[in-house]
Design an enzyme around this catalytic site. Sequence first.
Site, PDB file in Angstrom:
ATOM      1  N   GLY A  12       0.839  -1.208   0.000  1.00 57.37           N
ATOM      2  CA  GLY A  12       0.000   0.000   0.000  1.00 57.37           C
ATOM      3  C   GLY A  12       0.864   1.242   0.000  1.00 57.37           C
ATOM      4  O   GLY A  12       0.515   2.269   0.572  1.00 57.37           O
ATOM      5  N   VAL A  63      -2.837  -7.984  -1.994  1.00 54.11           N
ATOM      6  CA  VAL A  63      -2.551  -8.670  -0.727  1.00 54.11           C
ATOM      7  C   VAL A  63      -3.637  -9.667  -0.317  1.00 54.11           C
ATOM      8  O   VAL A  63      -3.490 -10.344   0.699  1.00 54.11           O
ATOM      9  CB  VAL A  63      -2.279  -7.680   0.438  1.00 54.11           C
ATOM     10  CG1 VAL A  63      -1.086  -6.796   0.147  1.00 54.11           C
ATOM     11  CG2 VAL A  63      -3.517  -6.860   0.780  1.00 54.11           C
ATOM     12  N   ASN A  89       0.992  -2.533   5.238  1.00 53.81           N
ATOM     13  CA  ASN A  89       0.204  -1.310   5.441  1.00 53.81           C
ATOM     14  C   ASN A  89      -1.068  -1.268   4.598  1.00 53.81           C
ATOM     15  O   ASN A  89      -1.996  -0.546   4.934  1.00 53.81           O
ATOM     16  CB  ASN A  89       1.124  -0.109   5.111  1.00 53.81           C
ATOM     17  CG  ASN A  89       0.356   1.154   4.822  1.00 53.81           C
ATOM     18  OD1 ASN A  89      -0.093   1.839   5.728  1.00 53.81           O
ATOM     19  ND2 ASN A  89       0.192   1.471   3.521  1.00 53.81           N
ATOM     20  N   SER A 141      -4.621   0.262  13.616  1.00 52.67           N
ATOM     21  CA  SER A 141      -5.351   1.537  13.670  1.00 52.67           C
ATOM     22  C   SER A 141      -5.705   1.819  15.118  1.00 52.67           C
ATOM     23  O   SER A 141      -5.668   0.917  15.966  1.00 52.67           O
ATOM     24  CB  SER A 141      -6.640   1.398  12.857  1.00 52.67           C
ATOM     25  OG  SER A 141      -7.495   2.498  13.070  1.00 52.67           O
ATOM     26  N   TYR A 154     -14.432  -2.918  10.179  1.00 53.82           N
ATOM     27  CA  TYR A 154     -13.076  -2.344  10.119  1.00 53.82           C
ATOM     28  C   TYR A 154     -12.377  -2.532  11.474  1.00 53.82           C
ATOM     29  O   TYR A 154     -11.220  -2.952  11.528  1.00 53.82           O
ATOM     30  CB  TYR A 154     -13.180  -0.861   9.749  1.00 53.82           C
ATOM     31  CG  TYR A 154     -11.852  -0.142   9.615  1.00 53.82           C
ATOM     32  CD1 TYR A 154     -11.034  -0.337   8.500  1.00 53.82           C
ATOM     33  CD2 TYR A 154     -11.413   0.737  10.598  1.00 53.82           C
ATOM     34  CE1 TYR A 154      -9.824   0.338   8.379  1.00 53.82           C
ATOM     35  CE2 TYR A 154     -10.210   1.417  10.484  1.00 53.82           C
ATOM     36  CZ  TYR A 154      -9.420   1.214   9.368  1.00 53.82           C
ATOM     37  OH  TYR A 154      -8.216   1.871   9.241  1.00 53.82           O
ATOM     38  N   ALA A 156     -13.021  -4.799  13.735  1.00 53.79           N
ATOM     39  CA  ALA A 156     -12.721  -6.228  13.911  1.00 53.79           C
ATOM     40  C   ALA A 156     -11.431  -6.589  13.169  1.00 53.79           C
ATOM     41  O   ALA A 156     -10.578  -7.320  13.680  1.00 53.79           O
ATOM     42  CB  ALA A 156     -13.885  -7.073  13.396  1.00 53.79           C
ATOM     43  N   LYS A 158      -8.926  -4.628  12.450  1.00 52.62           N
ATOM     44  CA  LYS A 158      -7.744  -3.980  13.030  1.00 52.62           C
ATOM     45  C   LYS A 158      -7.395  -4.560  14.403  1.00 52.62           C
ATOM     46  O   LYS A 158      -6.222  -4.630  14.770  1.00 52.62           O
ATOM     47  CB  LYS A 158      -7.950  -2.464  13.088  1.00 52.62           C
ATOM     48  CG  LYS A 158      -8.040  -1.816  11.690  1.00 52.62           C
ATOM     49  CD  LYS A 158      -6.779  -2.068  10.867  1.00 52.62           C
ATOM     50  CE  LYS A 158      -6.736  -1.291   9.578  1.00 52.62           C
ATOM     51  NZ  LYS A 158      -5.497  -1.504   8.807  1.00 52.62           N
TER      52      LYS A 158
HETATM   53  P1  NAD Z   1      -5.059   5.038   1.468  1.00 50.59           P
HETATM   54  O1  NAD Z   1      -6.382   4.582   0.955  1.00 50.59           O
HETATM   55  O2  NAD Z   1      -4.586   6.399   1.110  1.00 50.59           O
HETATM   56  O3  NAD Z   1      -3.911   3.991   1.061  1.00 50.59           O
HETATM   57  C1  NAD Z   1      -4.133   2.596   1.059  1.00 50.59           C
HETATM   58  C2  NAD Z   1      -3.232   1.978   0.008  1.00 50.59           C
HETATM   59  O4  NAD Z   1      -3.447   0.552   0.021  1.00 50.59           O
HETATM   60  C3  NAD Z   1      -3.547   2.472  -1.415  1.00 50.59           C
HETATM   61  O5  NAD Z   1      -2.368   2.837  -2.078  1.00 50.59           O
HETATM   62  C4  NAD Z   1      -4.219   1.264  -2.070  1.00 50.59           C
HETATM   63  O6  NAD Z   1      -4.015   1.194  -3.480  1.00 50.59           O
HETATM   64  C5  NAD Z   1      -3.546   0.103  -1.336  1.00 50.59           C
HETATM   65  N1  NAD Z   1      -4.335  -1.144  -1.377  1.00 50.59           N
HETATM   66  C6  NAD Z   1      -5.670  -1.274  -1.167  1.00 50.59           C
HETATM   67  N2  NAD Z   1      -6.045  -2.558  -1.347  1.00 50.59           N
HETATM   68  C7  NAD Z   1      -4.921  -3.251  -1.682  1.00 50.59           C
HETATM   69  C8  NAD Z   1      -4.656  -4.615  -2.009  1.00 50.59           C
HETATM   70  N3  NAD Z   1      -5.648  -5.535  -2.046  1.00 50.59           N
HETATM   71  N4  NAD Z   1      -3.380  -4.988  -2.275  1.00 50.59           N
HETATM   72  C9  NAD Z   1      -2.376  -4.069  -2.255  1.00 50.59           C
HETATM   73  N5  NAD Z   1      -2.570  -2.758  -1.987  1.00 50.59           N
HETATM   74  C10 NAD Z   1      -3.827  -2.353  -1.701  1.00 50.59           C
HETATM   75  O7  NAD Z   1      -5.158   4.874   3.044  1.00 50.59           O
HETATM   76  P2  NAD Z   1      -4.156   5.259   4.245  1.00 50.59           P
HETATM   77  O8  NAD Z   1      -4.893   6.167   5.132  1.00 50.59           O
HETATM   78  O9  NAD Z   1      -2.817   5.619   3.732  1.00 50.59           O
HETATM   79  O10 NAD Z   1      -4.104   3.842   4.992  1.00 50.59           O
HETATM   80  C11 NAD Z   1      -2.943   3.052   5.140  1.00 50.59           C
HETATM   81  C12 NAD Z   1      -3.159   2.105   6.325  1.00 50.59           C
HETATM   82  O11 NAD Z   1      -3.336   2.877   7.514  1.00 50.59           O
HETATM   83  C13 NAD Z   1      -4.400   1.238   6.201  1.00 50.59           C
HETATM   84  O12 NAD Z   1      -4.128  -0.055   6.690  1.00 50.59           O
HETATM   85  C14 NAD Z   1      -5.402   1.932   7.105  1.00 50.59           C
HETATM   86  O13 NAD Z   1      -6.398   1.063   7.577  1.00 50.59           O
HETATM   87  C15 NAD Z   1      -4.503   2.458   8.189  1.00 50.59           C
HETATM   88  N6  NAD Z   1      -5.037   3.575   8.966  1.00 50.59           N
HETATM   89  C16 NAD Z   1      -5.313   4.782   8.388  1.00 50.59           C
HETATM   90  C17 NAD Z   1      -5.804   5.810   9.172  1.00 50.59           C
HETATM   91  C18 NAD Z   1      -6.107   7.185   8.634  1.00 50.59           C
HETATM   92  O14 NAD Z   1      -6.568   8.038   9.406  1.00 50.59           O
HETATM   93  N7  NAD Z   1      -5.874   7.474   7.371  1.00 50.59           N
HETATM   94  C19 NAD Z   1      -6.010   5.612  10.541  1.00 50.59           C
HETATM   95  C20 NAD Z   1      -5.749   4.363  11.083  1.00 50.59           C
HETATM   96  C21 NAD Z   1      -5.244   3.358  10.290  1.00 50.59           C
END
Ligand code: NAD
Length: 258
Positions: A12, A63, A89, A141, A154, A156, A158
């Site tokens: 990601g 993934v 990630n 998260s 979501y 569950a 995390k």
């Molecule tokens: P984002 O949507 O900007 O990035 C997610 C990335 O994952 C994207 O580049 C997407 O193409 C890739 N992706 C999605 N499905 C995929 C797959 N099947 N195989 C490979 N790649 C895949 O989101 P983000 O905010 O950068 O999130 C990154 C991580 O952080 C995630 O796990 C998310 O749950 C976690 N997170 C984010 C936040 C927030 O506030 N943004 C808070 C807590 C946790």
Amino acid sequence: MQLDNQTALITGAGRGIGQGIALALAQAGANIVAADVDLAIAEETSEKVKALGRKSAAIEVDVTQADSIEAMVNEAESRVGPLDIAVNNAGVISIMGVDKLDAEKWDSLMAVNARGVFLCTQAEINVMRPRRFGRVINVSSICGKVGLPDLSHYCASKFAVVGFSNAVAKEVADEGITVNALCPGIVGTGMWRGEHGLAHAWREEGESEEDSWARHQATFLPQGVAQTPEDMGGLAVYLASAEHVTGQAIAVDGGFSL
Ligand code: NAD
């Protein structure tokens, strides 16, 4: 540099937190494999890494698919080097009350957020074990620490990442491999901003997305301001360097979980 000559794989990595972590690890000296389901954005991250003077490759991966993950790890090692650091990630979110949630929605989110982390960790540990060194960082998260309404599936997924990382950490603790969970709080990526983000979905009557974004930061965060991908990168660099920190779920959340 702290991570000189080490190879780090980030899933990601094409945008948001994954890109922030990739760039922070590169700034600390690591060579970077940027993997994403969207190859074009993984390539953009890879180019940014190269501009920092590090070696980098972009790889397409889904993934949810074991064979795609196996191929990613093999290609990462042959194009960049033996894997020292892996940041799992990639993740997705959707917003739905438990009354509306169906098994298909549950399964598709779990497939990325929980099963994807399991399959990636397994493949990464398989190559790390013989070398008796590895740093696995699984992105959970704040929703892996507290429940939030309309996000039961979501949350569950995390919580699953936290439990899984804790258990695997014990399995590999005497093999030079650490496994930790990194728990972001609120970061203004596509998960929060834009028409598919939480700020839009959780607007009050007549409220703009911008005002909803400001309100959520003020309501949820004792510090009052959102975290950044760079903040997550800082913790990732620490966990990649730390020898005796394992099985932890560490929040970078401005006090959200207090
Ligand atoms: P984002 O949507 O900007 O990035 C997610 C990335 O994952 C994207 O580049 C997407 O193409 C890739 N992706 C999605 N499905 C995929 C797959 N099947 N195989 C490979 N790649 C895949 O989101 P983000 O905010 O950068 O999130 C990154 C991580 O952080 C995630 O796990 C998310 O749950 C976690 N997170 C984010 C936040 C927030 O506030 N943004 C808070 C807590 C946790």
